[in-house]
Design an enzyme around this catalytic site. Structure first.
Site, PDB file in Angstrom:
ATOM      1  N   ASN A 259       9.663 117.322  24.251  1.00 58.38           N
ATOM      2  CA  ASN A 259       9.827 116.045  24.956  1.00 58.38           C
ATOM      3  C   ASN A 259       8.440 115.397  24.991  1.00 58.38           C
ATOM      4  OD1 ASN A 259      10.221 113.941  26.690  1.00 58.38           O
ATOM      5  ND2 ASN A 259      10.767 115.187  28.471  1.00 58.38           N
TER       6      ASN A 259
ATOM      7  N   LYS B 112       7.642 112.565  26.017  1.00 57.37           N
ATOM      8  CA  LYS B 112       7.484 111.664  27.171  1.00 57.37           C
ATOM      9  C   LYS B 112       6.825 110.353  26.713  1.00 57.37           C
ATOM     10  CE  LYS B 112       7.561 115.629  30.237  1.00 57.37           C
ATOM     11  NZ  LYS B 112       7.156 116.268  31.491  1.00 57.37           N
TER      12      LYS B 112
ATOM     13  N   HIS C 242      16.351 113.879  33.322  1.00 56.12           N
ATOM     14  CA  HIS C 242      15.038 114.490  33.539  1.00 56.12           C
ATOM     15  C   HIS C 242      14.565 114.162  34.953  1.00 56.12           C
ATOM     16  CE1 HIS C 242      10.864 115.595  33.128  1.00 56.12           C
ATOM     17  NE2 HIS C 242      11.201 116.260  32.036  1.00 56.12           N
TER      18      HIS C 242
ATOM     19  N   GLU D 152      11.808 113.327  36.053  1.00 50.74           N
ATOM     20  CA  GLU D 152      10.950 112.135  36.125  1.00 50.74           C
ATOM     21  C   GLU D 152      11.807 110.869  36.204  1.00 50.74           C
ATOM     22  OE1 GLU D 152       8.648 113.135  32.675  1.00 50.74           O
ATOM     23  OE2 GLU D 152       7.749 114.801  33.778  1.00 50.74           O
TER      24      GLU D 152
ATOM     25  N   GLU E 198      14.749 122.849  34.530  1.00 45.99           N
ATOM     26  CA  GLU E 198      13.320 122.544  34.642  1.00 45.99           C
ATOM     27  C   GLU E 198      12.929 122.448  36.117  1.00 45.99           C
ATOM     28  OE1 GLU E 198      11.894 120.454  30.775  1.00 45.99           O
ATOM     29  OE2 GLU E 198      12.487 118.940  32.220  1.00 45.99           O
TER      30      GLU E 198
ATOM     31  N   GLY F 137       4.367 120.292  34.091  1.00 44.99           N
ATOM     32  CA  GLY F 137       3.038 119.711  33.937  1.00 44.99           C
ATOM     33  C   GLY F 137       2.005 120.281  34.899  1.00 44.99           C
TER      34      GLY F 137
ATOM     35  N   SER G 251       5.929 123.936  31.850  1.00 43.80           N
ATOM     36  CA  SER G 251       4.733 124.660  31.403  1.00 43.80           C
ATOM     37  C   SER G 251       5.062 125.784  30.408  1.00 43.80           C
ATOM     38  CB  SER G 251       3.926 125.191  32.594  1.00 43.80           C
ATOM     39  OG  SER G 251       3.533 124.122  33.432  1.00 43.80           O
TER      40      SER G 251
HETATM   41  P1  13P Z   1       5.547 120.539  30.574  1.00 43.06           P
HETATM   42  O1  13P Z   1       5.880 121.473  29.441  1.00 43.06           O
HETATM   43  O2  13P Z   1       4.394 119.629  30.290  1.00 43.06           O
HETATM   44  O3  13P Z   1       5.427 121.265  31.888  1.00 43.06           O
HETATM   45  O4  13P Z   1       6.811 119.548  30.737  1.00 43.06           O
HETATM   46  C1  13P Z   1       8.090 120.080  30.834  1.00 43.06           C
HETATM   47  C2  13P Z   1       9.054 118.974  30.744  1.00 43.06           C
HETATM   48  O5  13P Z   1       9.178 118.151  31.642  1.00 43.06           O
HETATM   49  C3  13P Z   1       9.856 118.871  29.504  1.00 43.06           C
HETATM   50  O6  13P Z   1      10.899 117.959  29.651  1.00 43.06           O
END
Ligand code: 13P
Length: 259
Positions: free
Chosen positions: A13, A15, A102, A104, A174, A180, A220
């Site tokens: 992803n 982003k 997601h 976010e 997740e 992150g 992560s």
């Molecule tokens: P990270 O791997 O940067 O923690 O992000 C995970 C994520 O949100 C994937 O959709």
């Protein structure tokens, strides 16, 4: 469990990172780093919407074995929805997967479970596989009610979805506190929730279907922990953020997942 029957999915992803030339460069580096994908592993990259066509063609993704995915979709087929992208638009750039729900998008854009439900149904009807995300915030983890929280998201987001094959759906667990942050859930934590998600999927779609649906872990995930994660019986791959922006790291995760 029937893990050997499920193909491991390593999904990147991206982003909101990389402009068009940078996205295409990352894609070509990845295609070069993965001339062969290990058997039993599938690889997916999800660039920003505006880059899908270019990354697919000039970045070489569509002529490789790597799949192309989107990060968002609108459930309506067309109309006055400024800034949105329909399922048919994603089909027209040869997208085969689409991330929905997601954390976010749930947090910053106030998307609800009902929104995810409409998106999941529109995608499946259009032949694109939803990668349905779920996961608890830190306070829910600390309160110990994370299984109920995640299963309620899965139930509300996927209720009434009609599947004729388990390959029509992917779920990604997740935990928000691990995204992150560098704080990965342990492989045992991931297994516990992914197994509970599968029980919820069995309630929704029947046991046989649930045994074939891939449930990924995200938060992560990196080259150093991917092998341990996918070794767990109910963890069928990873949805990778940060580490998917580096072709060498992402390719290394793919290879380790197949080892
Ligand atoms: P990270 O791997 O940067 O923690 O992000 C995970 C994520 O949100 C994937 O959709």
């Amino acid at each position: 469990m029937t893990q050997s029957k499920r193909t491991v999915l390593i999904a990147g992803n991206w982003k909101m990172n990389n402009d068009l030339p940078e996205g295409a460069k990352l894609a070509s580096e990845l295609v070069q780093a993965l001339p062969e994908i290990p058997s039993g592993v599938e690889v997916l990259v999800c660039p920003p919407t505006v880059e899908l066509k270019f990354v697919g063609c000039h970045g070489g993704i569509l002529s490789s074995s790597i799949k192309l995915g989107a990060q968002n979709v609108h459930w309506e087929p067309s109309g006055a929805y400024t800034g949105e992208t329909s399922v048919a638009m994603l089909q027209s750039v040869e997208v085969s997967y689409c991330i929905i729900g997601h954390s976010e998008r749930r947090e910053y854009f106030h998307e609800t479970d009902e929104d995810q439900n409409k998106k999941a149904k529109a995608l499946v009807a259009g032949g694109i596989v939803p990668v349905f995300c779920c996961g608890e915030p830190e306070e829910v983890r600390e309160a110990g009610t994370y299984i109920d929280y995640v299963c309620a998201q899965v139930k509300a987001g996927l209720l009434g979805l009609e599947l004729s094959s388990p390959n029509q759906l992917v779920v990604a667990y997740e935990p928000i506190w691990a995204i992150g942050t560098g704080k990965t859930a342990t492989a045992d934590d991931a297994q516990e929730v992914c197994a509970a998600v599968r029980v919820q999927l069995a309630e929704l779609f029947g046991q046989e279907m649930a045994d074939g649906i891939r449930v990924l872990y995200g938060g992560s995930a990196k080259p150093g922990n991917i092998a341990e994660l996918v070794a767990k019986p109910d963890v069928d791959g990873a949805l990778v953020g940060g580490a998917s922006l580096n072709a060498r790291d992402f390719a290394s995760m793919v290879l380790k997942a197949g080892a």
